[in-house]
Motif scaffolding. Structure first.
Motif, mmCIF file in Angstrom:
data_model
loop_
_atom_site.group_PDB
_atom_site.id
_atom_site.type_symbol
_atom_site.label_atom_id
_atom_site.label_comp_id
_atom_site.label_asym_id
_atom_site.label_seq_id
_atom_site.Cartn_x
_atom_site.Cartn_y
_atom_site.Cartn_z
ATOM 1 N N TRP A 75 13.908 -50.701 -14.360
ATOM 2 C CA TRP A 75 13.539 -49.310 -14.477
ATOM 3 C C TRP A 75 14.694 -48.568 -15.088
ATOM 4 O O TRP A 75 15.459 -47.918 -14.399
ATOM 5 N N MET A 85 13.360 -43.775 -12.633
ATOM 6 C CA MET A 85 13.580 -44.118 -14.043
ATOM 7 C C MET A 85 13.814 -42.833 -14.830
ATOM 8 O O MET A 85 12.947 -42.350 -15.542
ATOM 9 N N GLU A 120 4.948 -42.531 -16.415
ATOM 10 C CA GLU A 120 3.784 -43.397 -16.205
ATOM 11 C C GLU A 120 4.173 -44.362 -15.093
ATOM 12 O O GLU A 120 5.221 -45.014 -15.189
ATOM 13 N N PHE A 121 3.346 -44.463 -14.060
ATOM 14 C CA PHE A 121 3.714 -45.334 -12.941
ATOM 15 C C PHE A 121 3.953 -46.755 -13.447
ATOM 16 O O PHE A 121 3.079 -47.347 -14.068
ATOM 17 N N CYS A 122 5.154 -47.277 -13.188
ATOM 18 C CA CYS A 122 5.528 -48.569 -13.765
ATOM 19 C C CYS A 122 6.119 -49.506 -12.725
ATOM 20 O O CYS A 122 6.803 -50.453 -13.056
ATOM 21 N N CYS A 166 10.623 -41.126 -16.723
ATOM 22 C CA CYS A 166 9.461 -41.946 -17.053
ATOM 23 C C CYS A 166 8.248 -41.278 -16.420
ATOM 24 O O CYS A 166 8.286 -40.870 -15.264
ATOM 25 N N HIS A 183 5.401 -47.751 -19.761
ATOM 26 C CA HIS A 183 6.197 -46.622 -19.298
ATOM 27 C C HIS A 183 5.762 -45.403 -20.108
ATOM 28 O O HIS A 183 4.901 -45.517 -20.987
ATOM 29 N N HIS A 223 9.624 -46.534 -10.308
ATOM 30 C CA HIS A 223 9.171 -45.622 -11.385
ATOM 31 C C HIS A 223 9.821 -44.249 -11.246
ATOM 32 O O HIS A 223 10.322 -43.677 -12.217
HETATM 33 CU CU1 CUA Z 1 8.857 -46.558 -16.266
HETATM 34 CU CU2 CUA Z 1 7.532 -45.272 -14.810
#
Ligand code: CUA
Length: 363
Positions: A160, A242, A233-235, A231, A196, A239
């Motif tokens: 991340w 990030m 977008e749930f990654c 970031c 992401h 997340h």
């Molecule tokens: Cu990379 Cu959320």
């Protein structure tokens, strides 16, 4: 159910110090609730207006973000006017045409052709105008600048943290995107693992960073400064950890940054004392398998550490880069950042001291 709610209300009244007379009590709690509501709305209002908020979409600091903001503002006004209008009409209808007695029922009518045409055409026109404006902005902000007058940077999303590659300068860095002010920065967004989303709200919108695909985005800053991002977008597990920073420099300062990041790194063999011990541990403990230090190791799983000391943050811009934070991090990375792909290497305090001495030489 009702009893429980009554109980809760009583408790609330007790907390608010409600008087004994039930009628007065209702009045007082009503007033208190009203002022609490007004208070929180006012607080919310001030929060929206604060300029120093680090991630404020409504405070554009570059032409791309400004174009988006110039679109959002009129749409917000139009939507606001419609919202108020609709609510007033609903209230008028509810009050004026309410059922007044048992046998009072509404008269059935065919309808009103003029009105129906009106409320079909008016929204279509409004949406058409907004649609044309939106399309214009979409094409405008997606226009790629000429290579000669822009800076090319490849943004690589990792779980991340962010990698920033400057192909024209041979620089690879992490979490902090350095740019010169007044220059269009042509970003190529790529991911090595999951989806992401790159989002520096004061400079641009957000764009997905997708494995196996290159997305394009342009950012530009008007004034030198640090612009925070995240970031979007749930990654995975970290997340929310990030983060990213875009650091905009006056052109001369940007050249200084480039020079510092392209200097040949210190030869590991010339190091002495703890730093030399740290360099040896960097290999024997396996750090070199994941991190590149030019001329010394070639790992690519973690951030390139060649010019680590040119950065002010590490671990997805979660921590300020200093010896104290590095020590905490090296003791147990996943404890500091949930899910961290860097494992706990069970380093002793002495080994950590040596590793930090080595990392401090990575200027
Ligand atoms: Cu990379 Cu959320």
């Amino acid at each position: 159910m009702k009893l429980a709610r009554l109980g809760r209300m009583r408790n609330a009244d007790a907390l608010l110090g409600a008087p004994d007379d039930p009628e007065e009590a209702t009045l007082t709690t009503g007033k208190t609730r009203f002022s609490a509501l007004v208070g929180s709305l006012a607080l919310l209002g001030t929060a929206c207006g604060r300029e120093e908020l680090p991630q404020n979409t409504l405070d554009p600091q570059g032409p791309v973000a400004r174009k988006l903001d110039d679109l959002v503002d009129p749409v917000f006004v139009i939507a606001g006017v419609i919202f108020v209008l609709v609510n007033v009409l609903v209230l008028v209808a509810v009050i004026k045409f309410r059922r007044r007695s048992e046998d009072d029922s509404p008269k059935q009518v065919h309808g009103n052709s003029k009105l129906e045409l009106g409320w079909t055409i008016a929204p279509a026109v409004i949406l058409g105008v907004i649609g044309i404006g939106t399309l214009g902005v979409i094409f405008d902000i997606n226009e790629r600048p000429a290579a000669a007058e822009s800076l090319q940077v490849t943004v690589v999303g990792h779980q991340w943290w962010w990698e920033f590659d400057y192909p024209d300068h041979g620089i690879t860095t992490a979490n902090e995107l350095h740019i010169p002010v007044g220059t269009k920065v042509d970003l190529a967004l790529e991911s090595v693992d999951v989806i992401h989303s790159f989002w520096p709200p004061k400079l641009a919108g957000k764009l997905d960073v997708i494995p196996g695909r290159t997305n394009r985005m342009v950012v530009e800053a008007e004034k030198p400064g640090t612009y925070f991002g995240q970031c979007a977008e749930f990654c995975g597990l970290s997340h929310a950890n990030m983060y990213l920073r875009v650091i905009a420099h006056a052109p001369a300062d940007f050249e200084k940054w480039v020079a510092a990041n392209t200097e040949a790194p210190t030869e590991a063999s010339s190091l002495r004392g703890d730093a030399a011990g740290g360099a040896a541990l960097f290999r024997s403990k396996g750090c070199s398998g994941c991190h590149t230090v030019e001329g010394y190791s070639a790992g690519t799983l973690g951030p390139n550490l060649t010019h680590l000391q040119q950065r002010s943050v590490f671990a997805g811009a979660m921590f300020d880069l200093d010896d104290r934070n590095l020590r905490k991090w090296l003791r147990d990375p996943p404890a500091e950042k949930p899910g961290s792909l860097m494992p706990n290497l069970d380093l002793t305090e002495d080994e950590i001291t040596k590793l930090i001495a080595y990392l401090d030489t990575l200027q």
